[in-house]
Design a protein around this motif. Structure first.
Motif, PDB file in Angstrom:
ATOM      1  N   TYR A 107      28.558 -63.495  36.265  1.00 11.56           N
ATOM      2  CA  TYR A 107      27.577 -62.583  35.681  1.00 11.56           C
ATOM      3  C   TYR A 107      28.218 -61.764  34.566  1.00 11.56           C
ATOM      4  O   TYR A 107      27.639 -61.569  33.501  1.00 11.56           O
ATOM      5  N   GLY A 108      29.410 -61.285  34.826  1.00 13.94           N
ATOM      6  CA  GLY A 108      30.104 -60.470  33.844  1.00 13.94           C
ATOM      7  C   GLY A 108      30.427 -61.240  32.575  1.00 13.94           C
ATOM      8  O   GLY A 108      30.324 -60.711  31.473  1.00 13.94           O
ATOM      9  N   GLN A 109      30.823 -62.493  32.736  1.00 11.03           N
ATOM     10  CA  GLN A 109      31.118 -63.311  31.566  1.00 11.03           C
ATOM     11  C   GLN A 109      29.868 -63.511  30.722  1.00 11.03           C
ATOM     12  O   GLN A 109      29.905 -63.411  29.496  1.00 11.03           O
ATOM     13  N   LEU A 110      28.768 -63.810  31.368  1.00 12.81           N
ATOM     14  CA  LEU A 110      27.519 -64.014  30.638  1.00 12.81           C
ATOM     15  C   LEU A 110      27.124 -62.740  29.899  1.00 12.81           C
ATOM     16  O   LEU A 110      26.706 -62.788  28.747  1.00 12.81           O
ATOM     17  N   ALA A 111      27.275 -61.607  30.563  1.00 14.77           N
ATOM     18  CA  ALA A 111      26.938 -60.338  29.927  1.00 14.77           C
ATOM     19  C   ALA A 111      27.816 -60.115  28.700  1.00 14.77           C
ATOM     20  O   ALA A 111      27.334 -59.697  27.647  1.00 14.77           O
ATOM     21  N   SER A 112      29.104 -60.441  28.821  1.00 17.03           N
ATOM     22  CA  SER A 112      30.018 -60.288  27.689  1.00 17.03           C
ATOM     23  C   SER A 112      29.618 -61.191  26.535  1.00 17.03           C
ATOM     24  O   SER A 112      29.694 -60.806  25.378  1.00 17.03           O
ATOM     25  N   MET A 113      29.179 -62.406  26.859  1.00 15.81           N
ATOM     26  CA  MET A 113      28.744 -63.331  25.809  1.00 15.81           C
ATOM     27  C   MET A 113      27.556 -62.791  25.046  1.00 15.81           C
ATOM     28  O   MET A 113      27.334 -63.133  23.896  1.00 15.81           O
ATOM     29  N   LEU A 114      26.781 -61.937  25.699  1.00  8.89           N
ATOM     30  CA  LEU A 114      25.628 -61.343  25.024  1.00  8.89           C
ATOM     31  C   LEU A 114      26.019 -60.032  24.343  1.00  8.89           C
ATOM     32  O   LEU A 114      25.169 -59.317  23.835  1.00  8.89           O
ATOM     33  N   GLY A 115      27.322 -59.729  24.363  1.00  4.93           N
ATOM     34  CA  GLY A 115      27.790 -58.523  23.710  1.00  4.93           C
ATOM     35  C   GLY A 115      27.584 -57.263  24.525  1.00  4.93           C
ATOM     36  O   GLY A 115      27.672 -56.157  23.993  1.00  4.93           O
TER      37      GLY A 115
END
Length: 106
Positions: free
Chosen positions: A24-32
């Motif tokens: 989840y955290g990685q995906l959130a980071s990918m969205l900035g």
DNA sequence: CTGGTGACGTCTT
DNA sequence: GAAGACGCCACCA
């Protein structure tokens, strides 16, 4: 039409290739938005019935399924991952080889 | 507008 | 390690 947060999450999850997982955290980071990990989960919770996503390829930052152990959803997600030959360790964590998917490294 | 609700993450005991 | 507190803020009623 401007995209809502949920829609951007869904598009990103849709792009996770078979046999890989992301947190989840990685995906959130990918969205900035590194601090919105929780909202990635919330977005998936809000996924409409008709939208088919590989939601099972999203796990938490410790490499585990983020449902309470042995609930129906937990067992379903684990079964779907094993069907893609994603292996679990004895502590139920995902093998590091498939953990940490990122669009730029396929 | 307001508040409840979290498929999370990080820091502190 | 484990367990708890707390921050985060989009969505929905």
């Amino acid at each position: 039409m401007i995209k809502t947060w949920n829609q951007r999450v869904w598009e990103l999850v849709r792009g996770i290739p078979r046999g890989r997982v992301a947190s989840y955290g990685q995906l959130a980071s990918m969205l900035g938005q590194p601090r919105k990990a929780r909202h990635v989960g919330y977005a998936l919770h809000q996924t409409p019935e008709e939208l088919i996503l590989p939601w099972h390829r999203v796990i938490n930052g410790r490499g585990k399924i983020s449902f309470p152990d042995y609930t129906q959803q937990y067992l379903l997600q684990k079964a779907m991952l094993e069907a893609e030959e994603i292996s679990f360790q004895s502590d139920d964590r995902i093998d590091l080889k498939v953990y940490g998917w990122h669009p730029s490294n396929q």
